[in-house]
Design a protein around this motif. Sequence first.
Motif, PDB file in Angstrom:
ATOM      1  N   GLY A  72       8.469   8.124 -15.912  1.00 23.73           N
ATOM      2  CA  GLY A  72       7.224   8.875 -15.765  1.00 23.73           C
ATOM      3  C   GLY A  72       6.067   8.078 -15.217  1.00 23.73           C
ATOM      4  N   ARG A  73       6.275   6.822 -14.850  1.00 25.98           N
ATOM      5  CA  ARG A  73       5.211   6.002 -14.257  1.00 25.98           C
ATOM      6  C   ARG A  73       5.593   5.687 -12.821  1.00 25.98           C
ATOM      7  N   SER A  74       4.584   5.653 -11.958  1.00 31.02           N
ATOM      8  CA  SER A  74       4.825   5.411 -10.543  1.00 31.02           C
ATOM      9  C   SER A  74       4.270   4.052 -10.141  1.00 31.02           C
ATOM     10  N   PHE A  75       5.147   3.222  -9.505  1.00 35.44           N
ATOM     11  CA  PHE A  75       4.784   1.877  -9.079  1.00 35.44           C
ATOM     12  C   PHE A  75       4.885   1.772  -7.559  1.00 35.44           C
ATOM     13  N   ARG A 111       6.616   1.230  -0.676  1.00 34.96           N
ATOM     14  CA  ARG A 111       7.337   2.370  -1.215  1.00 34.96           C
ATOM     15  C   ARG A 111       6.884   2.636  -2.647  1.00 34.96           C
ATOM     16  N   GLN A 112       7.352   3.764  -3.192  1.00 32.79           N
ATOM     17  CA  GLN A 112       7.030   4.144  -4.568  1.00 32.79           C
ATOM     18  C   GLN A 112       8.300   4.126  -5.411  1.00 32.79           C
ATOM     19  N   ARG A 116       1.047  -5.005 -12.159  1.00 37.65           N
ATOM     20  CA  ARG A 116      -0.352  -5.408 -12.098  1.00 37.65           C
ATOM     21  C   ARG A 116      -1.119  -4.427 -11.219  1.00 37.65           C
ATOM     22  N   GLU A 117      -2.318  -4.098 -11.639  1.00 35.58           N
ATOM     23  CA  GLU A 117      -3.154  -3.216 -10.829  1.00 35.58           C
ATOM     24  C   GLU A 117      -3.893  -4.054  -9.790  1.00 35.58           C
ATOM     25  N   LEU A 132       1.166  -2.142  -8.987  1.00 31.96           N
ATOM     26  CA  LEU A 132       2.246  -2.805  -8.264  1.00 31.96           C
ATOM     27  C   LEU A 132       3.343  -3.271  -9.220  1.00 31.96           C
ATOM     28  N   ALA A 133       4.568  -3.228  -8.759  1.00 33.77           N
ATOM     29  CA  ALA A 133       5.706  -3.860  -9.431  1.00 33.77           C
ATOM     30  C   ALA A 133       6.245  -4.948  -8.504  1.00 33.77           C
TER      31      ALA A 133
END
Length: 920
Positions: A15-18, A9-10, A193-194, A200-201
């Motif tokens: 303003g940031r999307s994880f 899921r997102q 972390r990318e 990703l969160a």
Amino acid sequence: MSDSFSTRRQLDVNGRSFTYFSLPALGERFDISKLPYSMKILLENLLRHEDDGMTVGRHHIEAIAQWDAGAEPDTEIAFMPARVVLQDFTGVPCVVDLAAMRDAVARLGGNASQINPLIPSELVIDHSVQVDVFGRADALDLNGKIEFERNLERYSFLRWGQKALRNFKVVPPNTGIVHQVNLENLARVVCEREVEGELLAFPDTVFGTDSHTTMINGIGVLGWGVGGIEAEAAMLGQPSSMLIPQVVGFKLTGRLPEGATATDLVLTVTQMLRSHGVVGKFVEFFGEGLQHLPLADRATIGNMAPEYGATCGIFPIDAEALTYLRLSGRSEEQIALVEAYARAQGLWHEPGQAEARYSATLQLDMSEVKPSLAGPKRPQDRVLLSDMKANFAANVGGMTSGRTARVGNAVSDFKEEGGAQPQAEHLAAKPISRIRIHDQDAELCDGSVVIAAITSCTNTSNPAVMLGAGLLARNAAARGLKAAPWVKTSLGPGSLVVTDYLKKAGVMDDLEKLGFFVVGYGCTTCIGNSGPLPDAVSKGIAANDLAVAAVLSGNRNFEGRIHAEVKMNYLASPPLVVAYAIAGTVDIDLTRDPLGKDPEGNEVYLRDIWPTNKEIGDVIAATVGPELFAQNYADVFKGDTRWNTIASPDGESFAWDATSTYIKNPPYFDGMTMTVGSIDDVLGARVMGVFGDSITTDHISPAGNIKKDSPAGRFLQARGVQPADFNSYGSRRGNDDVMVRGTFANIRIRNLMLGGEEGGNTLYFSPGLAPERLAIYDAAMKYKADGIPLVVFAGKEYGTGSSRDWAAKGTNLLGVKAVVAESFERIHRSNLVGMGVLPLQFKDGESARSHGLDGSESIDVTGLKDGASKIATIVARKPDGTEHRFDVQVLLLTPKEVEYFRHGGILHYVLRQLAARPAA
């Protein structure tokens, strides 16, 4: 990454999307509403690391989603922490191993640069400072100077690691204690972390190379202590195999009463949980009492999970966690992510919400907690403050048994059947040593407090008890009270923040008036870095073999740990440490007896100077703020001038110095090939030791001072090192020659082969000759030269205590192939497996004693079937040729552990995996 349950899921935050793996989405297929908080963390970890069954498959996820709270653990899962945190005593050998692996992987055809931490790995230098200087304003500076002089080689090596290894950072000396720095600064609570182009969160989870990593559980971060070898494997991308645990719920209600501290609470909790039995289990705290429990108190309870035996002692994320993140200077962006993620995942705790389903539940009304200590040998042995005098009386007899004391013109022999004695006899024969110290005449006797230390992560993270100690010192100084002249006083704040708020509150001067000057920022006394006692005190103890005491605000008080000359060690809150420094003895009832007299001759009682909860709370509110954290952690990895002027080598591979007695390339990988071995029976082994219950890693793994007449001391002197420059075992963990000589060399360990006498000795058996009494190391080397393997027999709770990898490494290097015990502490069992030493467990009710073993036997361990068998047979042959057979359990608990063992250990497994891959 696989996602067979379609949980991706997102989450949009500021303003940031994880991207995240949604537990509520999985909850549409399985009822996970009653899962404990900690199990939800494990479940998310599996969802995020699913890989079509190579390591994590659907059945692993389903096993936790359908978790049976009452079932015995039998399902293996692979857990991968988000990061690793290390302290320098255990961190140095980790980095040594990584450097050795760089050399070894190159020999196997790989590339040295392949060996790097793959997850964030942060080392805090906090275990090296010792209390050489105390009771004076320049103690901090002088101890720091001595620390750098002693540890220059180690620090140079760590600076090489900081430059050469990716994903590896070092927090330099004089910053704070690792667990407090972790809590105050390093912990993310929710990580980002990318990975493969996605941001990703996910929950912050951590492995630490110190048992008390569990302190971070107080802020909702799942983590626990592991041995260095398991930490290294995680750093190198290897998941940790574990059985899905049982989770014990601990319901807290009410609030602490006047006069009770977080220390009293945690000692009560420790006693309850140790009595219940939580080894290998998670403990989770819940209940309406949480809303009355500040984050620092939660961290205190989490910290002592090793003492109550649990893998972790965790609290959920709630409003109090956010308050602490804001207080400790975390960014508003990070705080917003923590709250949004916790709420989205069902990890957020609100008062009054439905209780989770637990394997068992305990309950404590905190209003019933009373002032307490723990000791004199174990942290779970709680003693009410009002019972301390009686506790001293009950314990001192056994500690002075066998001593001959002169009373007047009479000589009284203290020996008695069983090693105990009536208290009346003790009182009649109580020896006194008269000493001259600080230009005063003084008397030492059994129970005299010779060390009073505000030390360790357990309490020095907690403003309530630290400021409580300061306020008590203020009140005591105002009444003209002073510490007894024979007491070695010390203050080791957990971080620079603590010093700042003590100064801001104006109580640092008061602590100093009683001798509590800052001696360093590290674990100091709690890990045995208490330094030497004043010469007059040391001689006074020796003159009559006195059973003197230490009172410290730590978490460990095992035999021989605090100081070699101190037999009685009590854990206490910082205010009580100050009180006992004034009293000068533990042979006192502080609830009834006066601490001392003021200049007018009036008696002063503890109740007269104890600060109220409101006084402490008001001072906290006025002094502890985010600006203190911000200024002290602004550049936490930089270090001071001493650190930054240390010369260190460059290059991908470390340039080993053959003359160094601190850093040495270890022999674990000598002669290693790509060929995997097998798990074979052990034949013709000799017994290295027969030990009783509660043999700790302090007994097994060297940590304190190095005696000049010990095998390690003789080795160092042969290398030109003078006794004054020995430093400690802990500081020399990067040199296997020193460490193996100290393994099983603790002055308090009792080998039943020698009738239980103290000291690291054994009997060496050679055909046709009488048994020879030797140091364990010397005997082990004789057996090794003859090609004879060794085994160890022990009682319950073998390997309890700190997560010392050297307790397993040293055992391996001595030539021990198997340890047979009645039960093992979790971390040490895992470490033994990781080093290729086979842990075996007696059947319930059986022991070395029940099988008539005395150590003279020749031992075969048969029926291992290359790791396929869960039962092995031991054949013990007596010197007269008679045989005794019995079965034991093989504690290779998971298929992954069997695989590691076939490779010779977890590091060998990792090396072969990396060497087989093409270098990036």
